[in-house]
Design a protein around this motif. Sequence first.
Motif, PDB file in Angstrom:
ATOM      1  N   PRO A  74       0.722  -1.165  -0.124  1.00  0.00           N
ATOM      2  CA  PRO A  74      -0.047   0.107  -0.050  1.00  0.00           C
ATOM      3  C   PRO A  74       0.887   1.383   0.107  1.00  0.00           C
ATOM      4  N   GLN A  75       0.247   2.451  -0.319  1.00  0.00           N
ATOM      5  CA  GLN A  75       0.672   3.603  -0.467  1.00  0.00           C
ATOM      6  C   GLN A  75       1.369   4.291   1.101  1.00  0.00           C
ATOM      7  N   ARG A 102      -3.846   6.392   8.626  1.00  0.00           N
ATOM      8  CA  ARG A 102      -3.031   5.921   9.925  1.00  0.00           C
ATOM      9  C   ARG A 102      -1.521   6.645  10.126  1.00  0.00           C
ATOM     10  N   ILE A 103      -1.037   7.053  11.091  1.00  0.00           N
ATOM     11  CA  ILE A 103       0.065   7.531  11.402  1.00  0.00           C
ATOM     12  C   ILE A 103       0.833   6.614  12.495  1.00  0.00           C
ATOM     13  N   ARG A 104       1.877   5.886  12.275  1.00  0.00           N
ATOM     14  CA  ARG A 104       2.235   5.129  13.379  1.00  0.00           C
ATOM     15  C   ARG A 104       3.852   5.121  13.291  1.00  0.00           C
ATOM     16  N   LYS A 105       4.380   4.559  14.332  1.00  0.00           N
ATOM     17  CA  LYS A 105       6.037   4.432  14.471  1.00  0.00           C
ATOM     18  C   LYS A 105       6.319   3.086  13.844  1.00  0.00           C
ATOM     19  N   VAL A 117       5.734   6.519   9.971  1.00  0.00           N
ATOM     20  CA  VAL A 117       4.930   5.903   8.754  1.00  0.00           C
ATOM     21  C   VAL A 117       3.776   6.674   8.627  1.00  0.00           C
ATOM     22  N   LEU A 118       3.391   7.387   7.456  1.00  0.00           N
ATOM     23  CA  LEU A 118       1.989   7.688   7.148  1.00  0.00           C
ATOM     24  C   LEU A 118       1.451   6.634   6.320  1.00  0.00           C
ATOM     25  N   GLU A 119       0.246   6.120   6.600  1.00  0.00           N
ATOM     26  CA  GLU A 119      -0.222   5.154   5.517  1.00  0.00           C
ATOM     27  C   GLU A 119      -1.310   6.148   4.859  1.00  0.00           C
ATOM     28  N   LEU A 120      -1.331   6.134   3.554  1.00  0.00           N
ATOM     29  CA  LEU A 120      -2.182   7.032   2.786  1.00  0.00           C
ATOM     30  C   LEU A 120      -2.980   5.945   1.963  1.00  0.00           C
ATOM     31  N   ALA A 121      -4.217   6.972   1.617  1.00  0.00           N
ATOM     32  CA  ALA A 121      -5.154   6.438   0.806  1.00  0.00           C
ATOM     33  C   ALA A 121      -5.068   6.362  -0.494  1.00  0.00           C
ATOM     34  N   ASP A 122      -4.091   7.133  -1.113  1.00  0.00           N
ATOM     35  CA  ASP A 122      -3.748   7.232  -2.489  1.00  0.00           C
ATOM     36  C   ASP A 122      -2.430   7.688  -2.702  1.00  0.00           C
ATOM     37  N   ASN A 123      -1.980   7.948  -4.064  1.00  0.00           N
ATOM     38  CA  ASN A 123      -0.632   8.394  -4.436  1.00  0.00           C
ATOM     39  C   ASN A 123      -0.683   9.973  -4.491  1.00  0.00           C
ATOM     40  N   TYR A 124      -0.322  10.821  -3.499  1.00  0.00           N
ATOM     41  CA  TYR A 124      -0.266  12.151  -3.641  1.00  0.00           C
ATOM     42  C   TYR A 124       1.000  13.154  -3.939  1.00  0.00           C
ATOM     43  N   ASP A 147      -3.743  16.440  -3.746  1.00  0.00           N
ATOM     44  CA  ASP A 147      -4.336  15.945  -4.716  1.00  0.00           C
ATOM     45  C   ASP A 147      -3.750  15.990  -6.191  1.00  0.00           C
ATOM     46  N   LYS A 148      -3.625  14.935  -6.952  1.00  0.00           N
ATOM     47  CA  LYS A 148      -3.108  15.145  -8.151  1.00  0.00           C
ATOM     48  C   LYS A 148      -3.759  15.889  -9.127  1.00  0.00           C
ATOM     49  N   ASN A 149      -5.262  15.649  -9.068  1.00  0.00           N
ATOM     50  CA  ASN A 149      -6.131  16.279 -10.080  1.00  0.00           C
ATOM     51  C   ASN A 149      -6.590  17.441  -9.108  1.00  0.00           C
ATOM     52  N   ARG A 150      -5.920  18.477  -8.901  1.00  0.00           N
ATOM     53  CA  ARG A 150      -6.296  19.761  -8.465  1.00  0.00           C
ATOM     54  C   ARG A 150      -6.804  20.651  -9.232  1.00  0.00           C
ATOM     55  N   VAL A 151      -7.972  20.393  -9.846  1.00  0.00           N
ATOM     56  CA  VAL A 151      -8.691  21.179 -10.885  1.00  0.00           C
ATOM     57  C   VAL A 151      -9.838  21.425 -10.247  1.00  0.00           C
ATOM     58  N   PRO A 152     -10.023  22.748  -9.688  1.00  0.00           N
ATOM     59  CA  PRO A 152     -11.399  23.229  -8.957  1.00  0.00           C
ATOM     60  C   PRO A 152     -12.589  23.467  -9.809  1.00  0.00           C
ATOM     61  N   LYS A 153     -13.724  23.164  -9.414  1.00  0.00           N
ATOM     62  CA  LYS A 153     -14.949  23.363 -10.230  1.00  0.00           C
ATOM     63  C   LYS A 153     -15.139  24.691 -10.668  1.00  0.00           C
ATOM     64  N   ASN A 154     -14.917  24.833 -11.950  1.00  0.00           N
ATOM     65  CA  ASN A 154     -15.248  26.358 -12.569  1.00  0.00           C
ATOM     66  C   ASN A 154     -16.735  26.767 -12.575  1.00  0.00           C
TER      67      ASN A 154
END
Length: 452
Positions: A74-75, A102-105, A117-124, A147-154
């Motif tokens: 996982p990421q 989660r954040i853990r030692k 270690v930061l356990e992440l939900a996605d690849n950022y 977020d990789k797709n940082r396109v705000p709603k126009n």
Amino acid sequence: MITYNKSKKNFGYASSLFYALKQLLLFVTLCVCFQAHAANSINGIRIWPAPESTRVVFDLSKKPDYKYFSLSSPQRLVIDFKDSRSLISFQNIIKDDRRIKRIRKSKPKNKNSTRIVLELADNYQLTVFPLAPIGQYGNRLVIDLYDKNRVPKNVDNTSPDAKRDIVVAIVAGHGGDDPGSIGAKGSYEKHVTLKIARKLAALINNHPGMKAFMIRQGDYYVTHDRKPKLARKNKADLLISIHADAFTSPKPSGASVLVQSTRRANSEFARLIANRQKESELLGGAGETIKKTKDTNLAITLADMKKEHTMKSSYEFATHVLKQLKKVTKLHKKKPEGLSLAVLKAPDIPSVLIETGFISNPKDEKNLNSSAHQQKLAKAIYTAVDTYFTQNPPSGNLTAASRVTEHKVARGESLSVVAHQYKVSVRELKKTNNLTSNIIRVGQTLKIPQAE
């Protein structure tokens, strides 16, 4: 016998005391040795979720010596703090963040270091950097997960021909781990600015033909570079950054309005021209010409015209704001002041920074925390917005469409000549003035609708 027993009893006490002192000395020695190796300590962790990102801040006793790397499937993000120990618990530290599970030692590379270690939900998209002590904060290590797709709603227009709303981008100064200035009574600038910003947004959204876009809607931090980009993505016609001033002395008070300094504007202009292949979106309709033309002089001329128009518009709007603010509060500066400010660097969006008062002044601090006073400030700024756009409506919006000017017919003018002068059709001109023919007379006053 009694004496012997007493001596034996005293000897036992002495042995117990000696043993306790020996254990204490051993404990202190171990602590000293550990401290000698663990030169730094992790004293706290703060998490600030935002719509586009999450910021994680580690508070440390000294400047961090660190390395980090990412793992997948996982990421995870792994941070090694060299010569450091952790004084915090990571249990139940994550509550409402969608990016960090989660954040853990974890087991460190050596016994004198700490691995987190930061356990992440996605690849950022990742940014990691240290911050030096400032104000109430000490040394910090900051981790930004974007977020990789940082396109705000126009802004959504119902059809290509629809009259769009005027969009006002509102920046509530500071936020998240950046509290801004702190008043004598403990007021945080970031809280005051957000309350005023929300009140201003409500007033703008209640005005037909106008729409507010909040750069931040909660208690999180948005970088200065990101603010004008978000405003542009949402097609903002104006950017207003709201702050509360502060000084080392409690004496200064009152509101002021800042615009970008000429020096900073020229610096941004030079950067834009140097990177015009990438930065063409900063210049609206002229952007494509500036990007594609091989004529550098033409590119510079067009870009400079846009920059000068933006600076002029910013100053003009700033004067409207001051005119309204002086009705509800004391002014610290009676004229707009030019400063080098990153949040105002957009060369295509008129932008101002409004200092609503001095949070370091006891009276101002009390007012800034008053909901009634916040509403007065918001109403004053809103009135300035309304007045400014009534006089300077952007093309293609409802305010512009409803704006009517007047023209007094001079000798030799015909209906077609007047229509051509104002770039409207003869049909629209006749309709606006209830004319049944093309005949007009000298001295006649015609209402001119805004060109579509």
